[in-house]
Design a protein around this motif. Structure first.
Motif, short mmCIF file in Angstrom:
data_model
loop_
_atom_site.label_atom_id
_atom_site.label_comp_id
_atom_site.label_asym_id
_atom_site.label_seq_id
_atom_site.Cartn_x
_atom_site.Cartn_y
_atom_site.Cartn_z
N THR A 289 -2.60 4.68 3.34
CA THR A 289 -2.72 3.42 3.22
C THR A 289 -3.51 2.45 4.43
OG1 THR A 289 -0.74 3.28 2.03
CG2 THR A 289 -1.47 1.11 3.11
N CYS B 46 -13.52 0.80 0.26
CA CYS B 46 -12.32 1.71 0.64
C CYS B 46 -12.60 3.17 1.17
CB CYS B 46 -11.29 1.82 -0.45
SG CYS B 46 -10.37 0.25 -0.85
N GLY C 116 0.76 -1.08 -0.15
CA GLY C 116 0.01 -0.16 -0.08
C GLY C 116 0.84 1.23 -0.05
N CYS D 274 -6.00 -0.67 0.57
CA CYS D 274 -6.93 0.58 0.07
C CYS D 274 -5.79 1.85 0.09
CB CYS D 274 -8.03 1.02 0.77
SG CYS D 274 -9.16 -0.13 0.99
N VAL D 275 -5.71 2.54 -0.76
CA VAL D 275 -5.06 3.99 -0.98
C VAL D 275 -5.98 4.97 -0.97
CG1 VAL D 275 -3.28 5.30 -1.85
CG2 VAL D 275 -2.99 2.75 -1.89
#
Length: 215
Positions: free
Chosen positions: A199, A208, A126, A186-187
């Protein structure tokens, strides 16, 4: 305006399976998220929800990981060492539950903010993607996206899937939340001044993007 790719429809299936697999283990959780600032360095912030342990990461989908590593070989090479690093021994430390009814109710009402805990490899992956996106969007010589359509197009060019609601403008600031293709994590980015990139694990309610509201 957002873009939707055909791949998007399938990329969240492993995400949904991962979320479902941890619900049976849940208590209230507090989980760390890594923030990558304009300089590209990471710091860790912890959510304010009192809890026992964050749910453990789901097993890695080997086919999805192979596809990711082929598409992003630089990220794969960077995180190869993290892949071989074993998780810490013993269970994660627990935080005390709130002792009074009002604090307990607050914690319950904010449980929607819970996220899946990241493995060392997922956190490395991430952070690498966050820095890759940061460089493309805000690095030297980069043209900052002017609107949601520009940001969505830039993310697609970088190889990321953009679904409905994953690109947004909040309080005048452009932002996005994206699941690293096929495998996560997730970003989340905010193109403010300064720009920040975070991240984190998927939210247990799905996806996310930070869920809105409790109960």
């Amino acid at each position: 305006m957002t873009c939707r790719t055909a791949a998007t429809r399938t990329s969240y299936r492993p995400l949904a399976a991962a979320v479902a697999s941890v619900f049976a283990l849940l208590a209230l959780t507090a989980c760390g998220a890594t923030h990558v600032g304009a300089g590209g360095t990471g710091t860790t912030a912890t959510a304010a929800v009192a809890s026992p342990t964050a749910p453990a990461p789901a097993p890695v989908d080997t086919a999805a990981k192979a596809a990711h590593d082929k598409a992003f070989p630089d990220v794969a090479a960077r995180c190869d060492e993290a892949r071989r690093t074993p998780p810490p021994d013993g269970p994660a430390k627990s935080e005390p539950r709130p002792s009074d009814s009002e604090a307990a109710k607050y914690a319950e009402n904010h449980a929607f903010k819970r996220q899946v805990r990241l493995s060392s490899e997922a956190r490395c992956r991430g952070e690498a993607h966050a820095q890759r996106i940061r460089k493309a969007l805000t690095g030297s010589g980069a043209k900052s996206p002017a609107n949601e359509a520009d940001l969505a197009a830039a993310l697609v060019r970088l190889g990321y899937e953009v679904d409905s609601g994953s690109v947004h403008r909040i309080g005048g600031t452009l932002g996005f939340s994206s699941f690293v293709p096929g495998i996560g994590p997730c970003v989340t980015g905010r193109l403010g001044s300064p720009a920040t990139f975070e991240t984190h694990g998927v939210y247990l309610e799905g996806g996310c993007t930070k869920p809105q509201g409790g109960h």
